[in-house]
Design a protein around this motif. Structure first.
Motif, mmCIF file in Angstrom:
data_model
loop_
_atom_site.group_PDB
_atom_site.id
_atom_site.type_symbol
_atom_site.label_atom_id
_atom_site.label_comp_id
_atom_site.label_asym_id
_atom_site.label_seq_id
_atom_site.Cartn_x
_atom_site.Cartn_y
_atom_site.Cartn_z
ATOM 1 N N UNK A 199 0.834 -1.213 0.000
ATOM 2 C CA UNK A 199 0.000 0.000 0.000
ATOM 3 C C UNK A 199 0.864 1.256 0.000
ATOM 4 N N UNK A 200 0.408 2.246 -0.725
ATOM 5 C CA UNK A 200 1.105 3.530 -0.725
ATOM 6 C C UNK A 200 0.303 4.516 0.126
ATOM 7 N N UNK A 201 1.004 5.498 0.622
ATOM 8 C CA UNK A 201 0.345 6.473 1.495
ATOM 9 C C UNK A 201 0.039 7.719 0.684
ATOM 10 N N UNK A 202 -1.233 8.043 0.533
ATOM 11 C CA UNK A 202 -1.559 9.277 -0.203
ATOM 12 C C UNK A 202 -1.019 10.501 0.521
ATOM 13 N N UNK A 203 -0.852 11.549 -0.231
ATOM 14 C CA UNK A 203 -0.380 12.810 0.330
ATOM 15 C C UNK A 203 -1.361 13.286 1.413
ATOM 16 N N UNK A 204 -0.897 13.460 2.650
ATOM 17 C CA UNK A 204 -1.799 13.896 3.731
ATOM 18 C C UNK A 204 -2.489 15.227 3.432
ATOM 19 N N UNK B 29 9.943 12.692 -1.685
ATOM 20 C CA UNK B 29 9.585 12.178 -0.364
ATOM 21 C C UNK B 29 8.084 12.123 -0.189
ATOM 22 N N UNK B 30 7.380 13.002 -0.911
ATOM 23 C CA UNK B 30 5.931 13.033 -0.782
ATOM 24 C C UNK B 30 5.234 12.164 -1.813
ATOM 25 N N UNK C 140 3.932 8.953 -3.643
ATOM 26 C CA UNK C 140 3.651 7.604 -3.175
ATOM 27 C C UNK C 140 4.617 6.557 -3.708
ATOM 28 N N UNK D 145 7.410 5.354 -1.805
ATOM 29 C CA UNK D 145 7.177 4.390 -0.738
ATOM 30 C C UNK D 145 7.444 2.977 -1.239
#
Lengths: 79, 195
Positions: A26-31, B116-117, B119, B122
């Motif tokens: 899973x990737x983390x979307x931009x907060x 870094x931002x 996805x 990651x």
């Protein structure tokens, strides 16, 4: 359903599954995006602009050509 | 969005959230959003491979879902199944758009700013990952969906069956066919699995 013989015998199916399990995380979307969308969704009715489809462009182009042709025609007749 | 008077407030659960949201309960909307936004984003991102477009389509999924939540019919499947279906349809529209369909070779893709931002940072940035994603995106939509739900979202076959509206047996069969098709695609793009 059965796998092709060589696929199973070579251990390729296990390797492929292993590769998928190892690499698809899973990737983390931009907060900022997450909080911004949350804010927009909670701040009233949805007003998202839909992108125009191509046929609108063709329609506008066609209409423009027709109008131009009419203007030219009227101009010629008036002379 | 309306708020529900405090005295009618009860704890929001997966079961009552949709009903409350359809009555305009802001807290229920928030609950549904928080529970689903990352998984829907992931699904879209893995299907199309662009962060900006994944954000755009994710937003559209939630606008559409929340805008039409009154039409949602409870069928005993998770609310996320409805969101995935909306996402699935929007992705199909996205791929139909001729401007976006043009593929950019991996080696031609510009380095993204603010890595870094991003996805994709990651993920392990290896050739294996890029080839896998390329191979997966060449599969049919239902095979892509299955692999993403199984490996990215870590759903069981039973859960995937609910989401995709198929039987568990059909999912197993689809999974086997997806692996075979993926192997073929991987060979085409020069990825050889180790034996």
């Amino acid at each position: 359903m059965e796998y092709p013989k060589d696929f199973v015998e070579g251990g390729k199916i296990l390797n492929l599954e292993h590769s998928l399990a190892k690499n698809l995380k899973p990737v983390r979307p931009d907060p900022v995006f997450i909080s911004s969308l949350r804010q927009k969704l909670s701040s009233g009715p949805a007003t998202l602009l839909e992108r125009r489809h191509d046929y609108f462009g063709f329609l506008a182009l066609g209409l423009g050509l027709v109008i131009t042709a009419l203007i030219v025609l009227m101009f010629r007749r008036s002379r | 969005m309306k708020t529900v008077p405090e005295e009618t407030m009860t704890e929001i659960t997966e079961e009552n959230a949709v009903a409350r949201a359809s009555q305009g309960d802001a807290e229920a909307f928030s609950f549904l959003y928080e529970r689903n936004v990352t998984r829907i984003y992931n699904y879209i991102y893995y299907r199309i491979g662009s962060e900006a477009d994944a954000e755009d389509l994710t937003a559209r999924v939630f606008y559409r879902a929340f805008g039409h939540i009154n039409t949602y019919v409870e069928k005993g499947v998770p609310f996320s199944a409805w969101l995935y279906r909306i996402a699935h349809n929007l992705i199909a529209n996205y791929h139909r758009d001729s401007h976006r369909r043009r593929e950019v070779p991996l080696e031609d893709q510009p380095e993204m700013p603010h890595q870094a931002d991003h996805p994709e940072s990651a993920l392990v940035k290896s050739q294996e990952v890029e080839l896998l994603l390329t191979g997966i995106r060449r599969l049919t939509a239902d095979r892509q969906q299955l692999l993403i739900l199984k490996f990215v979202e870590d759903y069981s076959n039973a859960e995937i069956a609910e989401i995709m509206g198929k039987s568990e047996g059909a999912i197993k069969s689809l999974y086997h066919r997806a692996l075979i098709a993926l192997r073929v695609e991987m060979n085409k793009i020069g990825y050889q699995l180790e034996e």
